[in-house]
Design an enzyme around this catalytic site. Structure first.
Site, PDB file in Angstrom:
ATOM      1  N   LYS A 151      -2.767   0.113   9.168  1.00 51.64           N
ATOM      2  CA  LYS A 151      -2.157   0.039   7.831  1.00 51.64           C
ATOM      3  C   LYS A 151      -2.506  -1.335   7.262  1.00 51.64           C
ATOM      4  O   LYS A 151      -1.725  -2.279   7.327  1.00 51.64           O
ATOM      5  CB  LYS A 151      -0.648   0.257   7.930  1.00 51.64           C
ATOM      6  CG  LYS A 151      -0.006   0.759   6.637  1.00 51.64           C
ATOM      7  CD  LYS A 151       1.392   1.260   6.910  1.00 51.64           C
ATOM      8  CE  LYS A 151       2.152   1.597   5.630  1.00 51.64           C
ATOM      9  NZ  LYS A 151       1.655   2.758   4.918  1.00 51.64           N
ATOM     10  N   SER A 152      -3.715  -1.434   6.731  1.00 51.95           N
ATOM     11  CA  SER A 152      -4.232  -2.731   6.288  1.00 51.95           C
ATOM     12  C   SER A 152      -3.961  -2.964   4.808  1.00 51.95           C
ATOM     13  O   SER A 152      -3.612  -2.042   4.073  1.00 51.95           O
ATOM     14  CB  SER A 152      -5.742  -2.820   6.552  1.00 51.95           C
ATOM     15  OG  SER A 152      -6.461  -2.182   5.517  1.00 51.95           O
TER      16      SER A 152
END
Length: 285
Positions: A151-152
């Site tokens: 989850k960048s």
């Protein structure tokens, strides 16, 4: 009263909450985040969210500069100081301020940011009547290029798909993977009901391992509904009896039309409605 934002151990008024323009989170999307919900002042599935945050950070060789216990306290303190009971928490860990080059070794120390606010993703009537979505041409990130399980801070893949969906008049859009299989929507996981079975794409399809997704799978199994994590195609979606999406912000939202095809009876189905009810009960328990 101005919202208070947590940055590296201190609380700042929203207007004064700032990080460096040299932060690689800003310059390159180099960082990770989590979206978390609170209900009645209690944070929902905090441990699972922190585990996923730490996994995302480890995957991009980023060391979170505080412990999970310190992060949990920062989240709870930020909620409390803002007087928010039913809210949304955004936790961000950036690479930190560095040079204009890519080298993460030339960054200072990672920045930890906690924002507590309110969120309303979809209008109430869509939970009653259902959502229409469309399949978009933007492919979900190839897992060999950038794992969707991270989850960048770089969400351009999802944003481009969201834009295409909005241009088609839909608030959410369905993304396929590099094999042409169903992956997920721009911000939500997808479920189908077919002949009393609950179907959802597996992790290998290139999806984010959703916290709400896992909660709903647990609820369905508690209802003695068979759950299968299997590769799905658009054809499977079109012929489904029911369809719904799950996400931290969205919770559980029914889908009644996909690519102009009516799903089932064109109204939220019985299993979807029961899972919506049980999920709301779970968040309050």
């Amino acid at each position: 009263m101005s919202l208070k934002i947590y940055i590296d151990g201190k609380l700042y008024d929203k207007e004064n909450a700032k990080i460096s323009v040299y932060d690689h989170g800003f310059l390159y999307g180099d960082g990770v985040f989590e979206g978390i919900r609170s209900y009645g002042g209690k944070v929902f599935r905090l441990a699972e969210h922190l585990d996923r945050l730490w996994d995302s950070a480890k995957a991009i060789w980023l060391e979170v500069p505080i412990s999970k216990q310190q992060m949990a306290k920062a989240i709870e303190d930020t909620l409390a100081v803002n007087g928010i009971e039913d809210g949304y928490i955004r936790v961000v860990v950036t690479r930190g301020a560095g040079t204009l080059g890519l080298d993460p070794n030339r960054c200072s120390h990672p920045q930890v940011i906690v924002i507590a606010d309110l969120i309303s993703l979809y209008p109430d009537e869509l939970y009653r009547e259902g959502l229409e979505i469309v399949t978009v041409s933007v492919m979900r990130n190839h897992p060999a290029a950038l794992s969707p399980r991270i989850k960048s801070l770089n969400y351009l893949n999802n944003i481009l798909a969201k834009i295409e969906g909005l241009q088609a008049g839909c608030m959410e859009a369905l993304m396929l993977n590099h094999k042409g299989e169903v992956a997920e929507c721009t911000g939500d996981n997808l479920f189908l009901v077919r002949r009393q079975r609950l179907l959802t794409p597996p992790n290998e399809a290139g999806i984010l391992e959703g916290i709400t997704r896992d909660a709903v799978i647990g609820l369905a199994r508690g209802m003695d509904i068979e759950v299968a994590e299997v590769p799905l195609t658009k054809h499977d979606v079109y012929i489904a009896d029911e369809c719904f999406l799950t996400g931290t912000a969205a919770e559980v939202v029914p889908v009644v039309k996909v690519d102009s095809r009516t799903i089932g009876e064109g109204v939220p189905g019985p299993i979807t409605r029961e899972l919506m009810t049980r999920f709301r009960e779970l968040t309050r328990s």
